[in-house]
Design a protein around this motif. Structure first.
Motif, short mmCIF file in Angstrom:
data_model
loop_
_atom_site.label_atom_id
_atom_site.label_comp_id
_atom_site.label_asym_id
_atom_site.label_seq_id
_atom_site.Cartn_x
_atom_site.Cartn_y
_atom_site.Cartn_z
N LEU A 66 0.84 -1.20 0.00
CA LEU A 66 0.00 0.00 0.00
C LEU A 66 0.87 1.25 0.00
O LEU A 66 0.64 2.18 -0.76
CB LEU A 66 -0.93 -0.01 1.22
N LYS A 67 1.87 1.26 0.87
CA LYS A 67 2.87 2.33 0.93
C LYS A 67 4.02 1.81 1.78
O LYS A 67 3.79 1.30 2.88
CB LYS A 67 2.27 3.60 1.55
N THR A 68 5.22 1.94 1.28
CA THR A 68 6.38 1.33 1.95
C THR A 68 6.47 1.71 3.43
O THR A 68 6.76 0.86 4.28
CB THR A 68 7.68 1.74 1.24
N ALA A 69 6.21 2.97 3.74
CA ALA A 69 6.32 3.44 5.12
C ALA A 69 5.29 2.79 6.04
O ALA A 69 5.43 2.84 7.27
CB ALA A 69 6.17 4.96 5.17
N PHE A 70 4.25 2.17 5.47
CA PHE A 70 3.19 1.58 6.28
C PHE A 70 3.52 0.18 6.78
O PHE A 70 2.74 -0.42 7.52
CB PHE A 70 1.88 1.52 5.48
N GLU A 71 4.65 -0.38 6.36
CA GLU A 71 4.97 -1.76 6.75
C GLU A 71 4.97 -1.94 8.27
O GLU A 71 4.58 -2.99 8.78
CB GLU A 71 6.32 -2.19 6.17
N THR A 72 5.39 -0.91 8.99
CA THR A 72 5.40 -1.00 10.46
C THR A 72 4.03 -1.33 11.01
O THR A 72 3.91 -2.08 11.99
CB THR A 72 5.90 0.33 11.06
#
Length: 499
Positions: free
Chosen positions: A82-88
């Motif tokens: 969805l968005k790389t930064a959202f992996e957390t």
């Protein structure tokens, strides 16, 4: 990003729905919903409960389905796509399931033991003392302990071994097949329990207490928050389970149709649980010359204190005990399977391991940790603290931040369009508005609970204990999740310009 890993799938819609309902219908439906309803206006609570189901529960189920099905991945990989930064956010959901899995197994072990105890009413005339001092052998003070309790450890290990064996067979042969077997057994047992309870002397007194509406309660914001909380926790939303299960659906799947079935089936079971539980509580109130308010309990108090007392005095009490505790076992087992499945799926995606390898790589260390934390005389306070903090400052927190991020970055429209591609029930502006409103409700829930705990502590436990296993655990999950999101993915190549 590109990947060659072939994803397992459910054989069809029926298998998925059984598994999803099995996940949603758990201990909370049986021992939490009846008491929450009673405490929050009785029959009047049904109104905010339905509002919460329609405006939060089902819309968030749809969102989870969209994320899992569109990206065909576990929570960390789905959020990363969805968005790389959202992996957390995805790893945060996985870590929440780790904590829940650690303590869920011990409760299942207790329920299995009590199903066996029911044949002889082994708890005697004082079920509270028996549970605290003979079954779990609770320590006199809140402290760390290596004083293992055999009556807890034995069933705990059995639950882990059975569940890991089921999961090692995979999505269709393990998860789906066990749900198709366990859910009908659960439904038959629980309907029998409800019918039995309805014919107990005094059942009508319990039902009056449960369903008599207190309309004044509707003016209390806490009642509405309780409704949203009940829907939120009972439907297994926003902490990876529904997302993971949806990732195993075939490409042409009716996502919203399945979501409606799961949502209403879960709520129907909760109402049925309320009828059965309060019919039995009405019986014990009349038998002891008490008011229902004096015997009404939720959670562990209902299961291991109140129900053994009912079993002691009810006609055919042994049958009642086997039906009640057997229902807890089967409801809990299908939910426990879904909790562990989230973790296994994430490890498989990250490391590209075979199913059996990932299952035991996850399961065996968790089984050891579960035994060390909850198999001792100090297990109950730790369970109570970790359960409260992982639910409120884990599930509610990750839901708030992930929903807020999806809304702010404008990805909600894209997910809605995916739902509408194959689904019978189309979503639009109302669905998006429900997601936005629910995000605000979650923020209020977090604020209210945080201010209460910071001001008053939690359940009178020592400050060091709450700071370590409550706040420390909740904050630690976020830190670990961020670190996991920094680790490279095996056999996945990042596309240039990926969001």
């Amino acid at each position: 990003m590109t990947q060659t890993h072939k994803r397992e799938t459910f054989s069809g819609r029926r298998a998925f729905i059984f598994a999803a309902i099995g996940s949603a219908v758990g201990l909370g439906n049986i021992w939490r919903f009846p008491y929450v309803t009673y405490e929050n206006g009785g029959g009047a609570f049904i109104l905010p409960y339905i509002v919460a189901l329609l405006t939060a529960g089902i819309p968030l189920v749809f969102l989870d389905y969209a994320l899992g099905h569109k990206f065909r991945a576990s929570p960390p990989l789905a959020y990363r796509k969805l968005k790389t930064a959202f992996e957390t956010f995805g790893w945060w959901q996985v870590m929440i399931n780790v904590i829940i899995g650690l303590y869920y197994a011990v409760i299942l072990g207790w329920a299995a033991s009590y199903a066996y105890y029911s044949f002889s009413s082994a708890w005697g005339s004082n079920p509270v003392d028996f549970f605290l001092h003979e079954h779990i052998k609770m320590a006199s003070e809140v402290a760390l302990s290596l004083d293992f309790v055999d009556t807890v450890v034995g069933p705990l290990l059995a639950v882990w071994i059975i569940t890991l064996l089921i999961l090692s067979f995979g999505v269709q042969k393990g998860v789906a097949r066990s749900s198709v077997i366990f859910m009908p057994i659960l439904v038959i047992m629980f309907i029998t329990l409800v019918l039995y309870s309805l014919f107990l002397p005094g059942a009508e007194k319990g039902l009056d207490a449960l369903f008599s509406p207190n309309w004044d309660k509707l003016a209390d914001p806490s009642v509405w928050i309780a409704a949203y909380g009940q829907i939120f926790f009972s439907l297994s939303i926003c902490f990876g389970i529904m997302l993971t299960y949806a990732s195993y659906l075939k490409k042409e799947s009716d996502l919203t149709g399945a979501g409606l079935v799961v949502g209403f089936a879960n709520s129907s079971f909760e109402v049925l649980a309320g009828i059965g539980v309060f019919s039995a509580l009405g019986f014990i109130a009349v038998a002891n010359g008490q008011d229902v308010s004096e015997v009404a309990k939720g959670g562990i108090g209902l299961a291991f204190f109140a129900f053994p007392t009912i079993i002691n005095q009810a006609p055919l009490g042994q049958l009642l005990g086997v039906l009640f505790f057997g229902s807890l076992v089967f409801a809990g087992l299908t939910s426990f399977i879904s909790v562990l499945e989230v973790i296994i799926a994430a490890v498989q995606d990250k490391l590209r391991l075979r199913r059996a390898h990932a299952t035991f790589l996850v399961g065996l260390p968790m089984m050891v940790a579960s035994t060390l934390l909850f198999g001792t005389a100090a297990g109950l306070p730790m369970l109570d603290t970790m359960d409260n903090f992982v639910n409120m400052f884990g599930i509610v927190a990750v839901a708030f931040f992930s929903l807020l991020s999806i809304i702010v970055t404008g990805r909600l429209k894209e997910l809605g369009e995916h739902l509408n591609e194959t689904s019978s029930f189309k979503v639009g502006a109302i669905w998006k508005a429900c997601i936005v409103v629910t995000t605000g409700v979650l923020a209020f829930m977090l604020y209210k609970e945080a201010t209460k705990v910071l001001a008053n502590g939690y359940e009178g436990y020592p400050e060091w204990f709450v700071n370590t296993f409550g706040w420390g655990m909740a904050i630690g999950l976020v830190i670990i999740s961020f670190l996991l999101s920094r680790l490279p993915w095996k056999n996945i190549v990042q596309k240039q310009g990926e969001k």
